[in-house]
Design a protein around this motif. Structure first.
Motif, PDB file in Angstrom:
ATOM      1  N   ILE A  39      -3.622 -11.000  -4.270  1.00  0.00           N
ATOM      2  CA  ILE A  39      -3.669 -10.225  -3.020  1.00  0.00           C
ATOM      3  C   ILE A  39      -2.258 -10.208  -2.448  1.00  0.00           C
ATOM      4  O   ILE A  39      -1.733 -11.246  -2.048  1.00  0.00           O
ATOM      5  N   PHE A  40      -1.663  -9.033  -2.417  1.00  0.00           N
ATOM      6  CA  PHE A  40      -0.270  -8.902  -1.968  1.00  0.00           C
ATOM      7  C   PHE A  40      -0.242  -8.027  -0.712  1.00  0.00           C
ATOM      8  O   PHE A  40      -0.474  -6.828  -0.777  1.00  0.00           O
ATOM      9  N   SER A  41       0.001  -8.665   0.428  1.00  0.00           N
ATOM     10  CA  SER A  41       0.100  -7.949   1.708  1.00  0.00           C
ATOM     11  C   SER A  41       1.571  -7.869   2.073  1.00  0.00           C
ATOM     12  O   SER A  41       2.268  -8.881   2.005  1.00  0.00           O
ATOM     13  N   SER A  42       2.030  -6.705   2.488  1.00  0.00           N
ATOM     14  CA  SER A  42       3.459  -6.575   2.733  1.00  0.00           C
ATOM     15  C   SER A  42       3.764  -5.581   3.831  1.00  0.00           C
ATOM     16  O   SER A  42       3.026  -4.626   4.053  1.00  0.00           O
ATOM     17  N   MET A  43       4.872  -5.843   4.519  1.00  0.00           N
ATOM     18  CA  MET A  43       5.417  -4.873   5.464  1.00  0.00           C
ATOM     19  C   MET A  43       6.708  -4.375   4.850  1.00  0.00           C
ATOM     20  O   MET A  43       7.651  -5.135   4.625  1.00  0.00           O
ATOM     21  N   ARG A  44       6.718  -3.089   4.578  1.00  0.00           N
ATOM     22  CA  ARG A  44       7.835  -2.484   3.870  1.00  0.00           C
ATOM     23  C   ARG A  44       8.898  -2.016   4.851  1.00  0.00           C
ATOM     24  O   ARG A  44       8.579  -1.491   5.908  1.00  0.00           O
ATOM     25  N   ARG A  45      10.136  -2.208   4.458  1.00  0.00           N
ATOM     26  CA  ARG A  45      11.227  -1.589   5.214  1.00  0.00           C
ATOM     27  C   ARG A  45      11.276  -0.111   4.857  1.00  0.00           C
ATOM     28  O   ARG A  45      10.736   0.329   3.853  1.00  0.00           O
ATOM     29  N   ASP A  46      11.968   0.640   5.672  1.00  0.00           N
ATOM     30  CA  ASP A  46      12.038   2.086   5.469  1.00  0.00           C
ATOM     31  C   ASP A  46      13.173   2.440   4.514  1.00  0.00           C
ATOM     32  O   ASP A  46      14.170   3.050   4.888  1.00  0.00           O
ATOM     33  N   ASN A  47      13.023   2.007   3.274  1.00  0.00           N
ATOM     34  CA  ASN A  47      14.084   2.272   2.296  1.00  0.00           C
ATOM     35  C   ASN A  47      13.485   2.495   0.916  1.00  0.00           C
ATOM     36  O   ASN A  47      13.853   1.851  -0.063  1.00  0.00           O
ATOM     37  N   GLY A  48      12.577   3.386   0.883  1.00  0.00           N
ATOM     38  CA  GLY A  48      11.791   3.815  -0.277  1.00  0.00           C
ATOM     39  C   GLY A  48      11.982   3.070  -1.594  1.00  0.00           C
ATOM     40  O   GLY A  48      13.108   2.765  -1.995  1.00  0.00           O
ATOM     41  N   TYR A  49      10.908   2.811  -2.217  1.00  0.00           N
ATOM     42  CA  TYR A  49      10.929   2.148  -3.512  1.00  0.00           C
ATOM     43  C   TYR A  49       9.757   2.659  -4.343  1.00  0.00           C
ATOM     44  O   TYR A  49       9.332   2.024  -5.288  1.00  0.00           O
ATOM     45  N   THR A  50       9.279   3.838  -3.977  1.00  0.00           N
ATOM     46  CA  THR A  50       8.055   4.381  -4.562  1.00  0.00           C
ATOM     47  C   THR A  50       8.126   4.441  -6.079  1.00  0.00           C
ATOM     48  O   THR A  50       7.171   4.091  -6.765  1.00  0.00           O
ATOM     49  N   GLN A  51       9.260   4.877  -6.589  1.00  0.00           N
ATOM     50  CA  GLN A  51       9.386   5.003  -8.043  1.00  0.00           C
ATOM     51  C   GLN A  51       9.200   3.666  -8.735  1.00  0.00           C
ATOM     52  O   GLN A  51       8.514   3.580  -9.746  1.00  0.00           O
ATOM     53  N   VAL A  52       9.814   2.626  -8.175  1.00  0.00           N
ATOM     54  CA  VAL A  52       9.688   1.306  -8.794  1.00  0.00           C
ATOM     55  C   VAL A  52       8.247   0.817  -8.674  1.00  0.00           C
ATOM     56  O   VAL A  52       7.693   0.248  -9.621  1.00  0.00           O
ATOM     57  N   ALA A  53       7.625   1.036  -7.542  1.00  0.00           N
ATOM     58  CA  ALA A  53       6.239   0.608  -7.357  1.00  0.00           C
ATOM     59  C   ALA A  53       5.337   1.277  -8.390  1.00  0.00           C
ATOM     60  O   ALA A  53       4.481   0.629  -8.998  1.00  0.00           O
ATOM     61  N   GLU A  54       5.542   2.555  -8.606  1.00  0.00           N
ATOM     62  CA  GLU A  54       4.734   3.268  -9.604  1.00  0.00           C
ATOM     63  C   GLU A  54       4.999   2.747 -11.006  1.00  0.00           C
ATOM     64  O   GLU A  54       4.082   2.584 -11.806  1.00  0.00           O
ATOM     65  N   ARG A  55       6.280   2.467 -11.272  1.00  0.00           N
ATOM     66  CA  ARG A  55       6.631   1.914 -12.582  1.00  0.00           C
ATOM     67  C   ARG A  55       5.975   0.545 -12.775  1.00  0.00           C
ATOM     68  O   ARG A  55       5.519   0.214 -13.875  1.00  0.00           O
ATOM     69  N   MET A  56       5.899  -0.257 -11.721  1.00  0.00           N
ATOM     70  CA  MET A  56       5.298  -1.589 -11.836  1.00  0.00           C
ATOM     71  C   MET A  56       3.801  -1.489 -12.145  1.00  0.00           C
ATOM     72  O   MET A  56       3.271  -2.264 -12.935  1.00  0.00           O
ATOM     73  N   VAL A  57       3.133  -0.523 -11.535  1.00  0.00           N
ATOM     74  CA  VAL A  57       1.708  -0.332 -11.824  1.00  0.00           C
ATOM     75  C   VAL A  57       1.530   0.083 -13.288  1.00  0.00           C
ATOM     76  O   VAL A  57       0.662  -0.428 -13.999  1.00  0.00           O
ATOM     77  N   GLU A  58       2.397   0.988 -13.733  1.00  0.00           N
ATOM     78  CA  GLU A  58       2.342   1.434 -15.131  1.00  0.00           C
ATOM     79  C   GLU A  58       2.572   0.260 -16.080  1.00  0.00           C
ATOM     80  O   GLU A  58       1.838   0.072 -17.055  1.00  0.00           O
ATOM     81  N   LEU A  59       3.584  -0.550 -15.738  1.00  0.00           N
ATOM     82  CA  LEU A  59       3.937  -1.699 -16.583  1.00  0.00           C
ATOM     83  C   LEU A  59       2.823  -2.752 -16.561  1.00  0.00           C
ATOM     84  O   LEU A  59       2.446  -3.291 -17.606  1.00  0.00           O
ATOM     85  N   ALA A  60       2.294  -3.037 -15.373  1.00  0.00           N
ATOM     86  CA  ALA A  60       1.211  -4.028 -15.251  1.00  0.00           C
ATOM     87  C   ALA A  60       0.011  -3.613 -16.091  1.00  0.00           C
ATOM     88  O   ALA A  60      -0.618  -4.443 -16.759  1.00  0.00           O
TER      89      ALA A  60
END
Lengths: 111, 111
Positions: free
Chosen positions: B19-40
């Motif tokens: 369970i990963f709860s997070s408050m994101r800063r406003d400095n986009g990382y969407t591409q990496v997040a999508e890549r991590m889901v793909e990799l996982a």
């Protein structure tokens, strides 16, 4: 609900987590949801709750509990039982509820 | 990520949840997040992921794993380690990560 902090301040594990993932129908239930958080937070053994819902209706709510007994008592709460029934009948197109025992936890910044 | 179903299709418990709860800063990382889901999702023992983030930057992602070994292997994945470091340094104002063992699960409609 707006008065609750975003992150639950949980103690050292072990404790329990109820992971509730749901797709909501477009027939608002915000007041009941807020009431349920208020009611849960008054239950013995309630440790906190984290919740977020996207504009597409998909949401995840994780509530944290000190013990299996505390979870069971909340599940059996009369006002909560009525809301659960409404949830099944009216509010949710689909949901998944998973009961889990938290074994380890990390935070950043460290807490 | 947009190709992934909202709900994870998990087997009968027991299995594990991160369970990963997070408050994101406003400095986009969407591409990496999508890549991590793909990799996982290519990792042995990956069972599924559920994720939602609100417009205020607060999000919850729950990934499901068949075993403690599967979680450990994902945690140690080299590309994932680099993303974890970026997360700590750049993307997240705060996060809480909880490792839990799912003991019971319910769904509606039943699956």
């Amino acid at each position: 609900m707006s008065m609750m902090p975003k992150f639950a301040k949980t103690p050292e594990p072990p404790y329990y987590a109820v992971i509730f993932s749901s797709m909501r129908r477009d027939n608002g239930y915000t007041q009941v949801a807020e009431r349920m958080v208020e009611l849960a937070s008054q239950q013995p053994g309630f440790l906190g709750v984290e919740s977020v819902r996207g504009t597409d209706g998909f949401g995840i709510t994780v509530s944290y509990w000190a013990s299996a007994e505390a979870m069971a008592a909340w599940k059996a709460n009369v006002e909560h039982l009525a809301a659960q029934e409404m949830g099944k009948q009216e509010w949710y197109e689909h949901y998944e509820l998973r009961v889990a025992k938290v074994e380890r936890a990390y935070a950043k910044p460290s807490t």
